[in-house]
Enzyme design. Structure first.
Site, PDB file in Angstrom:
ATOM      1  N   ASP A  78       0.805  -1.137   0.043  1.00  0.00           N
ATOM      2  CA  ASP A  78       0.035  -0.071  -0.009  1.00  0.00           C
ATOM      3  C   ASP A  78       0.850   1.207   0.033  1.00  0.00           C
ATOM      4  OD1 ASP A  78      -2.924   1.129   0.703  1.00  0.00           O
ATOM      5  OD2 ASP A  78      -1.301   2.185   1.893  1.00  0.00           O
ATOM      6  N   TYR A  83       2.892   9.455  -0.153  1.00  0.00           N
ATOM      7  CA  TYR A  83       4.042   9.005   0.794  1.00  0.00           C
ATOM      8  C   TYR A  83       5.282   9.234   0.205  1.00  0.00           C
ATOM      9  CZ  TYR A  83       0.068   6.490   2.665  1.00  0.00           C
ATOM     10  OH  TYR A  83      -1.184   6.099   2.993  1.00  0.00           O
ATOM     11  N   LYS A 112      -2.561   6.007  -4.217  1.00  0.00           N
ATOM     12  CA  LYS A 112      -3.985   6.828  -4.108  1.00  0.00           C
ATOM     13  C   LYS A 112      -3.401   8.315  -4.746  1.00  0.00           C
ATOM     14  CE  LYS A 112      -3.801   4.562   0.231  1.00  0.00           C
ATOM     15  NZ  LYS A 112      -2.244   4.472   0.772  1.00  0.00           N
ATOM     16  N   HIS A 145      -7.472   9.417  -2.374  1.00  0.00           N
ATOM     17  CA  HIS A 145      -6.846   9.411  -0.985  1.00  0.00           C
ATOM     18  C   HIS A 145      -7.985  10.008   0.081  1.00  0.00           C
ATOM     19  CE1 HIS A 145      -2.802   9.081   1.210  1.00  0.00           C
ATOM     20  NE2 HIS A 145      -3.526   8.942   1.914  1.00  0.00           N
TER      21      HIS A 145
HETATM   22  N1  LIG Z   1      -5.495   6.095   3.555  1.00  0.00           N
HETATM   23  C1  LIG Z   1      -5.166   6.746   4.584  1.00  0.00           C
HETATM   24  O1  LIG Z   1      -5.492   8.228   4.702  1.00  0.00           O
HETATM   25  C2  LIG Z   1      -4.291   6.281   5.271  1.00  0.00           C
HETATM   26  C3  LIG Z   1      -3.864   6.865   6.449  1.00  0.00           C
HETATM   27  C4  LIG Z   1      -2.927   6.231   7.417  1.00  0.00           C
HETATM   28  C5  LIG Z   1      -2.355   5.165   6.741  1.00  0.00           C
HETATM   29  N2  LIG Z   1      -2.666   4.525   5.615  1.00  0.00           N
HETATM   30  C6  LIG Z   1      -2.018   3.279   5.424  1.00  0.00           C
HETATM   31  O2  LIG Z   1      -2.130   2.342   6.535  1.00  0.00           O
HETATM   32  C7  LIG Z   1      -0.880   1.643   6.628  1.00  0.00           C
HETATM   33  C8  LIG Z   1      -0.686   1.204   8.355  1.00  0.00           C
HETATM   34  O3  LIG Z   1      -1.296   2.442   9.083  1.00  0.00           O
HETATM   35  P1  LIG Z   1      -0.029   3.402   9.876  1.00  0.00           P
HETATM   36  O4  LIG Z   1       1.129   3.392   9.647  1.00  0.00           O
HETATM   37  O5  LIG Z   1      -0.788   4.612  10.143  1.00  0.00           O
HETATM   38  O6  LIG Z   1      -0.059   2.613  11.476  1.00  0.00           O
HETATM   39  P2  LIG Z   1      -0.242   1.196  11.955  1.00  0.00           P
HETATM   40  O7  LIG Z   1       0.199   0.243  10.843  1.00  0.00           O
HETATM   41  O8  LIG Z   1      -1.422   0.990  12.862  1.00  0.00           O
HETATM   42  O9  LIG Z   1       1.049   1.157  12.882  1.00  0.00           O
HETATM   43  C9  LIG Z   1       2.375   1.448  12.707  1.00  0.00           C
HETATM   44  C10 LIG Z   1       3.336   1.500  13.742  1.00  0.00           C
HETATM   45  O10 LIG Z   1       3.337   0.368  14.547  1.00  0.00           O
HETATM   46  C11 LIG Z   1       4.593  -0.063  14.839  1.00  0.00           C
HETATM   47  N3  LIG Z   1       4.270  -1.531  14.615  1.00  0.00           N
HETATM   48  C12 LIG Z   1       4.145  -2.251  13.277  1.00  0.00           C
HETATM   49  N4  LIG Z   1       4.020  -3.520  13.732  1.00  0.00           N
HETATM   50  C13 LIG Z   1       4.063  -3.635  15.061  1.00  0.00           C
HETATM   51  C14 LIG Z   1       3.894  -4.659  16.201  1.00  0.00           C
HETATM   52  N5  LIG Z   1       3.906  -5.950  15.704  1.00  0.00           N
HETATM   53  N6  LIG Z   1       4.157  -4.417  17.504  1.00  0.00           N
HETATM   54  C15 LIG Z   1       4.384  -3.152  17.624  1.00  0.00           C
HETATM   55  N7  LIG Z   1       4.632  -2.046  17.166  1.00  0.00           N
HETATM   56  C16 LIG Z   1       4.637  -2.448  15.564  1.00  0.00           C
HETATM   57  C17 LIG Z   1       5.373   0.491  13.388  1.00  0.00           C
HETATM   58  O11 LIG Z   1       6.674   0.646  13.935  1.00  0.00           O
HETATM   59  P3  LIG Z   1       7.919  -0.034  13.261  1.00  0.00           P
HETATM   60  O12 LIG Z   1       8.051   0.435  11.768  1.00  0.00           O
HETATM   61  O13 LIG Z   1       9.117   0.553  14.053  1.00  0.00           O
HETATM   62  O14 LIG Z   1       7.842  -1.397  13.269  1.00  0.00           O
HETATM   63  C18 LIG Z   1       4.729   1.888  13.420  1.00  0.00           C
HETATM   64  O15 LIG Z   1       5.128   2.748  14.430  1.00  0.00           O
HETATM   65  C19 LIG Z   1       0.006   2.911   6.511  1.00  0.00           C
HETATM   66  O16 LIG Z   1       1.380   2.763   6.311  1.00  0.00           O
HETATM   67  C20 LIG Z   1      -0.403   3.422   5.225  1.00  0.00           C
HETATM   68  O17 LIG Z   1      -0.096   2.561   4.168  1.00  0.00           O
HETATM   69  C21 LIG Z   1      -3.480   5.142   4.987  1.00  0.00           C
END
Ligand SMILES: NC(=O)c1ccc[n+]([C@@H]2O[C@H](COP(=O)([O-])OP(=O)(O)OC[C@H]3O[C@@H](n4cnc5c(N)ncnc54)[C@H](OP(=O)(O)O)[C@@H]3O)[C@@H](O)[C@H]2O)c1
Length: 344
Positions: A78, A83, A112, A145
């Site tokens: 994704d 990004y 997106k 997006h």
């Molecule tokens: N459409 C939208 O508007 C939108 C908005 C936000 C996000 N997104 C997409 O969704 C994806 C995921 O969301 P997100 O990045 O916001 O948050 P997330 O996946 O909920 O959390 C990521 C965070 O959690 C940590 N982490 C990952 N796996 C872990 C585990 N097993 N145990 C403990 N900590 C862990 C990561 O750190 P480390 O990297 O240090 O492991 C990072 O700090 C994004 O990367 C993006 O692709 C889309």
């Protein structure tokens, strides 16, 4: 000369050896972590776990984690124009294709269209920039997006005024959707959808569009369970993708006693339990990580099942707590969230 009986015994023995070798080979080649797929309404298959890449902007990290993710078994990535990592992801994928590690058809790539490309013709322009950066002729899924349109061509991703509020454009989301339909018909994306759309915005597109949105990617985790939106999407055959599925590793959430208890019972981590709760709701999850051990952890959730009671207990943690609020776009006519914020 061997007797007929001896010959038959030798043939049977050889067949047995070939069978054993075949079975061992099959077991070995299928012993990688297997994950389920969900079929979009147009027949395109989306793997239920993908790698999120928001805030992975360093070239070396992006390339390393994509390589490791493919190695672990991820087949869904994704990304987004916003990004600023599409080029790194595209370069790494090209390297993997060139070395025959995977084929283009083996990996599902989502991008997106950013808020500064919302006029009908700008959608194609924005998506073209993404395709060029990714080095792909077509993405598997292109999403709008956010429903909010921002002023175009300012050189800023988020153009703002002197008060820090976004410089908005009043573009009907249906106009942007028409641009997405055009991109779909031109073959720039195998499927199209939206992100951060609320129910009435989805209804507007469903009512007017020729192509229905196939996906809505929204924030979902135990502090923001989004039942009405998920139900609406599922009733309309819109696949839901959960972003920030572990609430960006929110430590209050990770220390919720109910989650810790369920995790201990299943000998899993809290992150795994949360993602399983989403997967059991027929939701696609895209956790982001830069660490190989977490890639494996986040993927390894298909050897246990949460009970109905556990599912309800986790949903009971909801507080309508939203992380992505985009508050400086709150005056935009298409701002999708409640304002002022209503958190329990
Ligand atoms: N459409 C939208 O508007 C939108 C908005 C936000 C996000 N997104 C997409 O969704 C994806 C995921 O969301 P997100 O990045 O916001 O948050 P997330 O996946 O909920 O959390 C990521 C965070 O959690 C940590 N982490 C990952 N796996 C872990 C585990 N097993 N145990 C403990 N900590 C862990 C990561 O750190 P480390 O990297 O240090 O492991 C990072 O700090 C994004 O990367 C993006 O692709 C889309």
């Amino acid at each position: 000369m061997l007797s007929t009986t001896v010959r038959i015994v030798i043939i049977i023995a050889m067949l047995a050896i070939v069978s054993v070798v075949l079975i061992v080979w099959l077991v070995n080649t299928s012993s990688g972590l297997q994950i389920p797929n969900i079929e979009l309404v147009n027949g395109v298959i989306i793997p239920q776990i993908g790698l999120g890449t928001y805030q992975i902007q360093d070239e070396a990290t992006a390339k390393r984690i994509i390589g490791e993710a493919i190695d672990v078994g991820y087949r869904h990535i994704d990304t987004a124009y916003h990004y600023q990592n599409e080029k790194f992801i595209g370069d790494k994928l090209k390297d993997l294709f060139d070395r025959n590690v995977i084929n283009r058809d083996d990996v599902f790539v989502t991008t997106k269209v950013w808020n500064t490309f919302h006029r009908k013709d700008s959608v194609i322009r924005g998506l073209n920039e993404s395709l060029q950066a990714l080095g792909l002729k077509q993405v598997d899924l292109a999403l709008i997006h956010f429903p909010m349109a921002f002023k175009e061509d300012t050189g800023e991703y988020i153009p703002v005024d002197s008060n820090g509020l976004t410089l908005d454009l009043n573009v009907d989301i249906y106009e942007t959707w028409q641009g997405m339909e055009q991109a779909y018909h031109r073959g720039m994306a195998r499927s199209i959808g939206v992100s951060n759309f609320n129910i009435s915005q989805l209804q507007h597109i469903i009512k007017n569009g020729f192509v229905k949105p196939l996906v809505n990617q929204v924030e979902i985790h135990p502090y923001l369970t989004q039942e009405p939106l998920v139900d609406f999407c599922h009733q309309h055959n819109i696949v839901v993708v959960a972003y920030s599925p572990i609430a960006k590793a929110n430590q209050t959430l990770f220390n919720e006693p109910v989650l810790k208890e369920i995790a201990a019972k299943h000998e899993k981590t809290v992150a795994q339990v949360i993602m399983k709760w989403l997967v059991q709701r027929n939701i696609v999850v895209i956790p982001k990580t830069t660490k190989k051990e977490r890639l494996i952890e986040n993927f390894n959730i298909f050897d246990f099942q949460l009970t109905d009671t556990e599912m309800r207990q986790i949903s009971g943690l909801n507080k309508d707590y939203r992380i992505t609020r985009f508050t400086n776009a709150r005056n935009n006519p298409n701002y999708p969230y409640e304002w002022p914020l209503a958190s329990k």
